[in-house]
Design a protein around this motif. Sequence first.
Motif, PDB file in Angstrom:
ATOM      1  N   GLN A  27     -17.282  74.305  48.269  1.00 24.20           N
ATOM      2  CA  GLN A  27     -17.996  74.669  47.052  1.00 24.20           C
ATOM      3  C   GLN A  27     -18.197  73.400  46.226  1.00 24.20           C
ATOM      4  N   ILE A  28     -19.428  73.125  45.871  1.00 22.42           N
ATOM      5  CA  ILE A  28     -19.758  71.897  45.133  1.00 22.42           C
ATOM      6  C   ILE A  28     -20.296  72.264  43.758  1.00 22.42           C
ATOM      7  N   ASP A  29     -19.693  71.691  42.749  1.00 21.71           N
ATOM      8  CA  ASP A  29     -20.162  71.853  41.368  1.00 21.71           C
ATOM      9  C   ASP A  29     -21.282  70.843  41.148  1.00 21.71           C
ATOM     10  N   PHE A  30     -22.510  71.354  40.953  1.00 20.72           N
ATOM     11  CA  PHE A  30     -23.671  70.473  40.861  1.00 20.72           C
ATOM     12  C   PHE A  30     -23.943  70.001  39.437  1.00 20.72           C
ATOM     13  N   ALA A  31     -23.199  70.510  38.466  1.00 16.95           N
ATOM     14  CA  ALA A  31     -23.460  70.173  37.071  1.00 16.95           C
ATOM     15  C   ALA A  31     -23.432  68.664  36.800  1.00 16.95           C
ATOM     16  N   PRO A  32     -22.489  67.891  37.383  1.00 16.68           N
ATOM     17  CA  PRO A  32     -22.461  66.451  37.089  1.00 16.68           C
ATOM     18  C   PRO A  32     -23.703  65.686  37.534  1.00 16.68           C
ATOM     19  N   MET A  33     -24.568  66.278  38.384  1.00 11.62           N
ATOM     20  CA  MET A  33     -25.794  65.580  38.761  1.00 11.62           C
ATOM     21  C   MET A  33     -26.747  65.440  37.582  1.00 11.62           C
ATOM     22  N   ALA A  34     -26.516  66.201  36.517  1.00 11.78           N
ATOM     23  CA  ALA A  34     -27.338  66.079  35.311  1.00 11.78           C
ATOM     24  C   ALA A  34     -26.770  65.047  34.339  1.00 11.78           C
ATOM     25  N   SER A  35     -25.649  64.437  34.692  1.00 14.15           N
ATOM     26  CA  SER A  35     -24.998  63.469  33.816  1.00 14.15           C
ATOM     27  C   SER A  35     -25.763  62.145  33.784  1.00 14.15           C
ATOM     28  N   ASP A  36     -25.705  61.462  32.657  1.00 17.78           N
ATOM     29  CA  ASP A  36     -26.288  60.121  32.546  1.00 17.78           C
ATOM     30  C   ASP A  36     -25.391  59.062  33.170  1.00 17.78           C
ATOM     31  N   ASP A  37     -24.164  59.428  33.479  1.00 17.80           N
ATOM     32  CA  ASP A  37     -23.192  58.493  34.061  1.00 17.80           C
ATOM     33  C   ASP A  37     -23.324  58.514  35.578  1.00 17.80           C
ATOM     34  N   ILE A  38     -23.687  57.391  36.170  1.00 20.38           N
ATOM     35  CA  ILE A  38     -23.875  57.324  37.611  1.00 20.38           C
ATOM     36  C   ILE A  38     -22.586  57.656  38.343  1.00 20.38           C
ATOM     37  N   ALA A  39     -21.439  57.388  37.747  1.00 14.23           N
ATOM     38  CA  ALA A  39     -20.163  57.703  38.399  1.00 14.23           C
ATOM     39  C   ALA A  39     -20.029  59.210  38.630  1.00 14.23           C
ATOM     40  N   ASP A  40     -20.529  60.002  37.687  1.00 12.77           N
ATOM     41  CA  ASP A  40     -20.485  61.460  37.843  1.00 12.77           C
ATOM     42  C   ASP A  40     -21.385  61.900  38.997  1.00 12.77           C
ATOM     43  N   ARG A  41     -22.553  61.302  39.080  1.00 14.81           N
ATOM     44  CA  ARG A  41     -23.488  61.684  40.135  1.00 14.81           C
ATOM     45  C   ARG A  41     -22.977  61.234  41.513  1.00 14.81           C
ATOM     46  N   LEU A  42     -22.348  60.084  41.549  1.00 11.46           N
ATOM     47  CA  LEU A  42     -21.789  59.596  42.809  1.00 11.46           C
ATOM     48  C   LEU A  42     -20.642  60.482  43.295  1.00 11.46           C
ATOM     49  N   LYS A  43     -19.912  61.064  42.375  1.00 14.31           N
ATOM     50  CA  LYS A  43     -18.836  61.983  42.754  1.00 14.31           C
ATOM     51  C   LYS A  43     -19.416  63.212  43.460  1.00 14.31           C
ATOM     52  N   VAL A  44     -20.499  63.751  42.912  1.00 19.17           N
ATOM     53  CA  VAL A  44     -21.167  64.875  43.569  1.00 19.17           C
ATOM     54  C   VAL A  44     -21.666  64.456  44.949  1.00 19.17           C
ATOM     55  N   ALA A  45     -22.276  63.275  45.031  1.00 16.62           N
ATOM     56  CA  ALA A  45     -22.819  62.784  46.298  1.00 16.62           C
ATOM     57  C   ALA A  45     -21.721  62.640  47.349  1.00 16.62           C
ATOM     58  N   ALA A  46     -20.535  62.181  46.930  1.00 17.84           N
ATOM     59  CA  ALA A  46     -19.426  62.027  47.878  1.00 17.84           C
ATOM     60  C   ALA A  46     -18.973  63.382  48.417  1.00 17.84           C
ATOM     61  N   GLU A  47     -18.898  64.388  47.542  1.00 17.91           N
ATOM     62  CA  GLU A  47     -18.518  65.725  47.978  1.00 17.91           C
ATOM     63  C   GLU A  47     -19.579  66.309  48.903  1.00 17.91           C
TER      64      GLU A  47
END
Length: 346
Positions: A30-50
Motif C-alpha cells: 500500500q503506497i501513500d501517494f499524498a507526498p507526491m504533491a509535496s514541494d520537497d523533492i525528498a518527499d517525492r523520492l520517498k514515494v518513488a522508492a516505495e
Amino acid sequence: MNIVRTGNGIRNFTGTGLTARKVDFTEIPQIDFAPMASDDIADRLKVAAELKDACVNVGFFYLKNHRVPQEVIDATFGAAKRYFATSLEEKMRLHVAKSTNHRGYGPLLEENTDPTAKGDLHEAFDLSLDIPADDPEVLAGHTLHGPNVWPESMPNFREPLTRYYDEMILLGRRIFQAFALALELDEDFFAPMIKRPGSSMRVLYYPPQEGVIDEKQIGIGAHSDYECFTILAQGGDVEALQVLNAKGEWISAPPIHGAFVVNIGDQMARWSNDLFKSTLHRAINRSGRERYSIPFFYGCDYATVLTPLPNCVDGEHPAKYEPVTAYEYVSGRFAETYGYFKKEEA
C-alpha cells in the motif's frame, strides 16, 4: 505447468484451480501517494522508492490518498450499474464490432484474454480519448483513435464517465512522474510521450459464477495488461481479483475503500527491460453477488517507440525487446484478444 501467452512472451505458473490464497493484503504493498504533491523533492523520492520496490518485486500496489474525489468514483459506478441493467438489445446497439476504433459495448464472452480459454464472463463498455473523426491521426488510419460512442437512451451516462476519464488522465500523469523518479530519470521524462496518450477506460460487469466452474471460462482469464500501467477501482466489497506472485501462487487482492489497485503493464515492462514486473492476474466472481470494476489502462502516445531505457540495460541485463511503437504493440494485442478486431485488421 500452465502457460499463458502474453505480448512479452510466454508466462508459466504451476498453481491449478480457482482458489487464491487469502493472506494479509499488505503483501500487495500500500503506497501513500499524498507526498507526491509535496514541494520537497525528498518527499517525492520517498514515494518513488516505495513504488520501485513494489514494481520490482510485485508488479501491483494499492494507491491511497490519490486525490480523486470519491463522489466521482461513486457516480461512475452508479452509471455503470444503470447501464448494465438495460436490455441486451439496447446495449447491442453500440456493439463494439460496429465501432471503427474499439468503443462501445462488449457482451459476455466477447473478449478472450487467455488464448487457451473459452472466453471471459464479463460485460464491458469501452471508451478512450475522445478525438473527432476528422482528426489527422484518425484520417491517417490509427484505428484506436477517434470519437467515443454513447447510448442515446441514457443521457446521464456520458458525464460521469467522462469526468472519471479526465481524473484518471491527471492521476496518471502524476504516477508517471513517480515512475520517472523510481527509474532515476528526470521527473518529467515521460511528459513528451503522454501528450495524447493511448489510454482506454472500461466499466465492467461480472455476474456471479456459481456451481461447478470451468477453469477455462472465468470472469477474465489470466493475462498481463498491454499499456504502461492500469488504475483499477473495485466496486463495493466483492472479491474477485487474483494476482500471481513470484512463487506461482494466486493471491487475493480484495477491494480497499478509497484506494486504487495499480499494476504494471507490458509497455512499462518493455521500457524498464523487465525491471518492473508486468504481473499475471485474473478475476473470478464466486461471491454470489454482482461485481463491477473500472480499469483505466494508461498508455503512452501511439507514435512512441518502446525500447529498453539505457539505464535499464547493461552487461548483465542486455536488452530483451526489439523496438516497437506503442500503436503496433497494442493493436497487435487487441487482434489476439478480440475476434472482430482481427478481422478489421486483416
